[in-house]
Design a protein around this motif. Structure first.
Motif, PDB file in Angstrom:
ATOM      1  N   ASP A   1       1.161  -1.145   0.210  1.00 14.07           N
ATOM      2  CA  ASP A   1       0.360  -0.276   0.016  1.00 14.07           C
ATOM      3  C   ASP A   1       0.992   1.510   0.593  1.00 14.07           C
ATOM      4  O   ASP A   1       1.269   1.528  -1.056  1.00 14.07           O
ATOM      5  N   GLU A   2       0.937   2.217   0.968  1.00 12.35           N
ATOM      6  CA  GLU A   2       1.031   3.533   0.707  1.00 12.35           C
ATOM      7  C   GLU A   2       2.776   3.144   1.343  1.00 12.35           C
ATOM      8  O   GLU A   2       3.551   4.203   0.895  1.00 12.35           O
ATOM      9  N   ALA A   3       3.015   1.728   1.373  1.00 13.66           N
ATOM     10  CA  ALA A   3       5.605   2.294   1.907  1.00 13.66           C
ATOM     11  C   ALA A   3       5.660   1.742   0.196  1.00 13.66           C
ATOM     12  O   ALA A   3       6.758   1.240  -0.268  1.00 13.66           O
ATOM     13  N   GLY A   4       4.631   0.857  -1.037  1.00 15.19           N
ATOM     14  CA  GLY A   4       5.062   0.378  -1.792  1.00 15.19           C
ATOM     15  C   GLY A   4       4.784  -0.661  -2.578  1.00 15.19           C
ATOM     16  O   GLY A   4       4.364  -1.331  -1.929  1.00 15.19           O
ATOM     17  N   ARG A   5       5.597  -0.844  -3.926  1.00 13.40           N
ATOM     18  CA  ARG A   5       5.666  -2.386  -3.975  1.00 13.40           C
ATOM     19  C   ARG A   5       7.071  -3.265  -3.856  1.00 13.40           C
ATOM     20  O   ARG A   5       7.848  -2.232  -4.304  1.00 13.40           O
ATOM     21  N   PHE A   6       7.040  -4.308  -4.094  1.00 10.76           N
ATOM     22  CA  PHE A   6       8.220  -5.067  -3.741  1.00 10.76           C
ATOM     23  C   PHE A   6       8.590  -6.468  -4.193  1.00 10.76           C
ATOM     24  O   PHE A   6       7.945  -6.688  -4.256  1.00 10.76           O
ATOM     25  N   ASP A   7       9.420  -6.055  -5.271  1.00  9.07           N
ATOM     26  CA  ASP A   7       9.485  -7.626  -5.934  1.00  9.07           C
ATOM     27  C   ASP A   7      11.115  -7.925  -5.335  1.00  9.07           C
ATOM     28  O   ASP A   7      12.538  -7.417  -5.902  1.00  9.07           O
ATOM     29  N   LEU A   8      10.848  -9.649  -4.466  1.00  9.28           N
ATOM     30  CA  LEU A   8      12.521  -9.939  -3.802  1.00  9.28           C
ATOM     31  C   LEU A   8      12.442 -10.880  -4.121  1.00  9.28           C
ATOM     32  O   LEU A   8      11.455 -12.211  -5.316  1.00  9.28           O
ATOM     33  N   THR A   9      13.897 -11.160  -4.845  1.00 12.19           N
ATOM     34  CA  THR A   9      14.128 -13.008  -5.562  1.00 12.19           C
ATOM     35  C   THR A   9      15.290 -12.884  -5.248  1.00 12.19           C
ATOM     36  O   THR A   9      16.032 -12.168  -4.470  1.00 12.19           O
ATOM     37  N   LEU A  10      15.785 -13.973  -4.729  1.00 14.24           N
ATOM     38  CA  LEU A  10      16.987 -14.933  -4.144  1.00 14.24           C
ATOM     39  C   LEU A  10      16.755 -16.032  -5.186  1.00 14.24           C
ATOM     40  O   LEU A  10      16.189 -16.909  -4.955  1.00 14.24           O
ATOM     41  N   ALA A  11      17.933 -16.405  -5.772  1.00 18.65           N
ATOM     42  CA  ALA A  11      18.066 -17.214  -6.777  1.00 18.65           C
ATOM     43  C   ALA A  11      19.712 -17.846  -5.990  1.00 18.65           C
ATOM     44  O   ALA A  11      20.758 -17.112  -5.874  1.00 18.65           O
ATOM     45  N   ALA A  12      19.947 -18.561  -6.446  1.00 18.94           N
ATOM     46  CA  ALA A  12      21.286 -19.805  -6.021  1.00 18.94           C
ATOM     47  C   ALA A  12      21.495 -21.242  -7.382  1.00 18.94           C
ATOM     48  O   ALA A  12      20.403 -21.217  -7.984  1.00 18.94           O
ATOM     49  N   ASN A  13      22.691 -21.008  -7.846  1.00 20.00           N
ATOM     50  CA  ASN A  13      23.270 -22.113  -8.763  1.00 20.00           C
ATOM     51  C   ASN A  13      24.780 -22.538  -7.596  1.00 20.00           C
ATOM     52  O   ASN A  13      25.739 -22.173  -7.257  1.00 20.00           O
ATOM     53  N   PHE A  14      24.539 -23.797  -7.714  1.00 18.84           N
ATOM     54  CA  PHE A  14      25.563 -24.673  -6.454  1.00 18.84           C
ATOM     55  C   PHE A  14      26.141 -25.725  -8.314  1.00 18.84           C
ATOM     56  O   PHE A  14      24.338 -26.708  -9.004  1.00 18.84           O
ATOM     57  N   ASN A  15      27.217 -25.541  -8.498  1.00 17.32           N
ATOM     58  CA  ASN A  15      27.850 -26.409  -9.380  1.00 17.32           C
ATOM     59  C   ASN A  15      28.946 -27.029  -9.955  1.00 17.32           C
ATOM     60  O   ASN A  15      30.398 -26.473  -8.950  1.00 17.32           O
ATOM     61  N   ASP A  16      29.079 -28.266 -10.067  1.00 17.92           N
ATOM     62  CA  ASP A  16      30.618 -29.067  -9.103  1.00 17.92           C
ATOM     63  C   ASP A  16      31.100 -29.692 -10.721  1.00 17.92           C
ATOM     64  O   ASP A  16      29.851 -29.775 -12.060  1.00 17.92           O
ATOM     65  N   THR A  17      32.061 -29.617 -11.477  1.00 15.79           N
ATOM     66  CA  THR A  17      32.326 -30.110 -12.628  1.00 15.79           C
ATOM     67  C   THR A  17      33.457 -30.894 -12.401  1.00 15.79           C
ATOM     68  O   THR A  17      34.819 -30.773 -11.798  1.00 15.79           O
ATOM     69  N   LYS A  18      33.566 -32.363 -13.192  1.00 14.78           N
ATOM     70  CA  LYS A  18      35.140 -33.265 -12.714  1.00 14.78           C
ATOM     71  C   LYS A  18      35.396 -33.706 -14.620  1.00 14.78           C
ATOM     72  O   LYS A  18      34.594 -33.951 -14.943  1.00 14.78           O
ATOM     73  N   VAL A  19      36.784 -33.208 -14.168  1.00 17.49           N
ATOM     74  CA  VAL A  19      37.316 -34.317 -15.948  1.00 17.49           C
ATOM     75  C   VAL A  19      37.911 -35.254 -15.296  1.00 17.49           C
ATOM     76  O   VAL A  19      38.840 -35.762 -14.266  1.00 17.49           O
ATOM     77  N   ASP A  20      36.852 -36.335 -16.093  1.00 18.57           N
ATOM     78  CA  ASP A  20      37.169 -37.935 -16.047  1.00 18.57           C
ATOM     79  C   ASP A  20      38.353 -38.803 -16.872  1.00 18.57           C
ATOM     80  O   ASP A  20      38.410 -40.225 -16.898  1.00 18.57           O
ATOM     81  N   LYS A  21      38.677 -37.875 -17.534  1.00 13.95           N
ATOM     82  CA  LYS A  21      39.270 -38.379 -19.338  1.00 13.95           C
ATOM     83  C   LYS A  21      40.282 -37.024 -19.451  1.00 13.95           C
ATOM     84  O   LYS A  21      39.578 -35.961 -20.157  1.00 13.95           O
ATOM     85  N   VAL A  22      41.942 -37.116 -19.999  1.00 14.54           N
ATOM     86  CA  VAL A  22      42.194 -35.933 -20.548  1.00 14.54           C
ATOM     87  C   VAL A  22      42.629 -36.767 -22.695  1.00 14.54           C
ATOM     88  O   VAL A  22      42.903 -38.252 -22.686  1.00 14.54           O
TER      89      VAL A  22
END
Length: 801
Positions: free
Chosen positions: A643-664
């Motif tokens: 209302d009088e305090a205005g409008r809020f749009d809140l976002t919380l996002a996350a990425n967890f990522n893990d890479t392994k090299v199995d062969k060269v």
């Protein structure tokens, strides 16, 4: 050529037939731009929360309410799955900096422009940056002012879109406006305290002032058609975050390490024109020119490749890039006998012209020129496609299924042109040959190659019940240079309640070797033991590479698995998606394979293999790396009307990522040597595994209240590893949180003034240790996921009509 002619003719004929048969019709309603509707990754437009696959939508407001004029930077600030490091002292990569999705190679993400395949950059990254060996699309060729939204499909989609869509797809959607317009001017500057390893007391800098201005206008075309034209200009001055140079007394900054100087001019036009009740024409045209200037490592006055009569205090070679980027598309979409047909032809080209200034070809003596034209690289792509879909009644499903199928022809070209003679020639006096900083391309490096491919696909979307949706896709592609491949995908979603759904997918994918990777070649001359020898990068099909066991490149292959859930109720929404991406036969740039007539038995054997070609050291692109990437994406959003305090749009996002090299990779030739040299050594393995953040969080809050508005965003970046050839000297960038703040006020209903700060608290990554920075140039790690320039203050004035 026969397929090319047929498909080009068919696509063009279909498009122009729509015009020939157009009849007078009542104007159609304007197509409303609905932010939450997704068109990427599906043949049926859906609400963002109803999609089978995870898709992020970033609208124009989110992109432009930042201090950066770079699209790649703006996206990385908002999307946790995107990483955009800012390397320095990496030649052309300083000006064409690649972004990554889910920690994979930059060229394993497909970029679409208005839903159609976009062209990649001519530049191939060959230096020590994230994305080494890749030739990806350059996101910064598209101005943010021209965009309506960006859709990020976080899932393998090669079966739907073809090569490159292993990590996902980024669809850039241009504005569609038939009226209105806007003008924006932005100024920003770095205001920061720089504390380096050798200067812990720090120095203050006000540098890198950046100016940008954009203008867009919508025009009405007949039958409720639209034409939207956008122009954008930006100029960024360089920054410098070098440490003190211990080689000079007293110690002082002798190098330049930071953002390069860049001037960019861009214009884009996008149009849609209904011609009757059933058909409409569409198209776009865009051009960008970007001039960049970056620094190489400094040459002190006593450097072996300096003449004090020319540079009495030494010199810093500057590498210039002059980039021309073109996009053009024309198409028609309409109904034929119950089928919706979309026929299009698009062309794209990217040309990078290199130069070197403030330099010298030391082998020519003090009379050498000090500026050089080093040659150019150019990539071109023409795509003709016909896409068809129609609803089908199948098995009494809850809703008609949607069958989509199509054919695509793609023609690609790649050229390297030699630089002027002085930029590469060896004068024969025993000093460094070629322009210092960036030797030019030789006539023997020049290439002019092409290939073509044809693809067929089918996609069946089945709404089995009101709650259960299954999507099946299959694609066949045939390339003129390495043959054919067939891939598929199955994705499903089940709505357990009106608020909660689960979804998952399995797909096979591929990435064709880029022409840049197949044919890029460059050669320089090093003085070894008093003799001039060639050291270079050679195509895998060259005799030089073949002598070391190299073979023609093959496609990368992938298997993608994902499983996730969607919850939304009222103003709250949450998505969680886990994924695994297994990639075989990844294409990488090998290590330098060095021979020596008097070295170890292995070096002597390599010397014997390379001697017939007048080369002692060579590297080449090769298949053979296998990786497994696992991770989780989490996105939560809450909207509050206070209302009088205005409008809020809140976002919380996350990425967890893990890479392994199995062969060269290996080759049979090098494996037979007494001590086989590594083709993909520990440094590159560590870069794949730990060069991008294993976790990233983005929390943002948008507040509006009448004419007032503000955005607060915090991004946490997990530490990345900066590996060195001596493992004992490895170091990390550290865990860091960067806060951005912007405040806005709109007056006269059309004019908005904003002030903001990126990196409000002047956060830096860990400093480069003295032991790995013996010249003092590299003050901070180039792998840092949030850069290393410090606090950026800006102001923006916008006017809309």
């Amino acid at each position: 050529m026969r397929y090319r002619a047929l498909l080009l003719a068919a696509a063009s004929l279909t498009a122009f037939t729509a015009t020939a048969h157009a009849q007078t019709a009542a104007p159609a309603a304007d197509e409303a731009t609905v932010e939450q509707i997704v068109v990427t990754g599906t043949r049926v437009a859906r609400s963002r929360l109803d999609t089978v696959s995870p898709v992020d939508i970033v609208d124009n407001k989110a992109l432009t309410r930042q201090g950066t004029p770079e699209l790649a930077q703006a996206l990385a600030n908002l999307a946790p799955s995107i990483d955009f490091p800012r390397p320095a002292v990496t030649d052309g990569t300083d000006s064409v900096r690649p972004a990554t999705l889910r920690g994979l190679s930059p060229d394993q993400t497909l970029v679409l422009l208005n839903g159609h395949r976009a062209h990649t950059s001519a530049l191939v990254n060959i230096n020590g940056s994230i994305g080494r060996g890749s030739a990806p699309f350059d996101l910064n060729t598209i101005p943010t002012a021209a965009l309506q939204s960006v859709e990020i499909l976080r899932e393998g989609a090669a079966a739907q879109y073809g090569s490159d869509a292993i990590a996902g797809v980024i669809n850039l959607r241009l504005r569609e406006a038939r009226s209105g317009g806007g003008a924006t001017a932005t100024y920003g500057v770095y205001n920061t305290n720089i504390e380096t390893t050798r200067n812990t007391s720090g120095r203050h800098a006000n540098d890198g002032p950046t100016y940008s201005a954009s203008l867009w206008q919508g025009f009405a075309l007949p039958n409720d058609g639209f034409l939207t034209v956008t122009g954008e200009y930006s100029y960024r001055n360089p920054t410098n975050r070098s440490d003190l140079d211990p080689r000079v007394t007293p110690n002082k900054v002798t190098g330049i390490y930071g953002d390069p100087q860049v001037e960019t001019k861009t214009v884009y036009a996008n149009f849609g024109l209904p011609v009757n009740d059933s058909w409409k024409l569409y198209g776009l045209a865009g051009y960008q020119n970007r001039k960049g200037q970056s620094a190489a490592f400094p040459r002190l006055a006593d450097n072996a490749n300096n003449y004090v009569s020319v540079y009495p205090n030494g010199y810093i070679p500057k590498i210039t890039t002059d980039i021309d980027d073109y996009n053009a598309e024309f198409g028609a979409k309409g109904d034929i006998a119950g089928f919706t047909v979309d026929a299009s032809v698009n062309y794209g080209s990217n040309k990078v012209k290199y130069g070197t200034i403030n330099s010298i070809n030391a082998s020519l003596g003090p009379s050498s020129p000090t500026s050089f034209k080093d040659g150019s690289m150019q990539y071109g792509q023409t795509v003709a496609a016909i896409d068809v879909n129609r609803p089908l009644e199948l098995f009494h499903f809850a809703k008609p299924s949607t069958l989509a199928f199509g054919v695509e022809y793609r023609d690609e070209t790649y050229k390297i042109k030699a630089g002027e003679t002085a930029s590469w020639v060896n004068g024969g006096n025993g000093k460094g040959a070629g322009a210092q900083g960036f030797p030019g391309f030789r006539p023997t490096n020049a290439v002019d190659v092409s290939r073509h491919s044809t693809s067929l696909y089918a996609d069946l979307d089945n709404q089995v019940t009101d709650k259960f949706d299954v999507d099946l896709a299959v694609r066949y592609e045939d390339y003129s240079d390495f043959g054919s491949t067939t891939i598929g995908k199955i994705a499903a979603r089940y709505d357990l309640t009106d608020s909660f759904a689960i979804r998952g997918a399995y797909s096979s994918g591929f990435r064709a070797p880029a022409l840049q990777q197949q044919y890029f070649t460059t050669t320089s001359i090093n003085i070894i033991g008093g003799a001039a020898v060639d050291v270079g990068t050679f195509p895998a099909t060259s005799a030089t590479a073949a002598a070391l066991g190299a073979k023609p490149l093959e496609p990368e292959k992938s298997k993608n698995y994902s499983f996730g859930a969607v919850y939304h109720k009222g103003p709250f929404e949450l998505t969680v998606d886990a994924y695994q991406i297994d990639i075989n036969n990844r294409i990488v740039l090998s290590e330098n394979i060095q021979g020596s007539a008097t070295g170890t038995p292995t070096q002597q054997a390599i010397y014997s293999l390379l001697q017939p070609f007048g080369v002692t050291t060579a590297r080449f692109f090769i298949n053979g790396v296998e990786t497994k990437t696992k991770g989780v994406d989490i996105v939560g959003r809450y909207r509050l009307d206070a209302d009088e305090a205005g409008r809020f749009d809140l976002t919380l996002a996350a990425n967890f990522n893990d890479t392994k090299v199995d062969k060269v990779p290996t080759t049979s030739t090098l494996s037979s040597l007494p001590v086989p040299p590594s083709l993909f050594a520990r440094v590159n393995v560590a870069t794949y595994e730990q060069g991008t953040p294993d976790k990233k969080f983005v929390a943002s809050g948008e507040w509006t209240n009448g004419p007032w508005g503000a955005t607060l965003k915090g991004a946490f970046y997990g530490s990345v590893l900066i590996p060195n050839s001596n493992q004992a000297l490895d170091y990390r960038s550290g865990d860091h949180t960067v806060w951005d703040l912007e405040a806005r006020y709109t007056f006269l209903k059309k004019v908005t003034w904003a002030v903001g700060a990126n990196n409000l608290f002047d956060e830096y990554p860990n400093r480069a240790p003295a032991a790995v920075n013996t010249t003092g140039v590299v003050g901070f790690p180039g792998f840092s996921p949030f850069g290393f320039n410090g606090r950026f203050l800006y102001t923006r004035l916008s006017y809309s009509w």
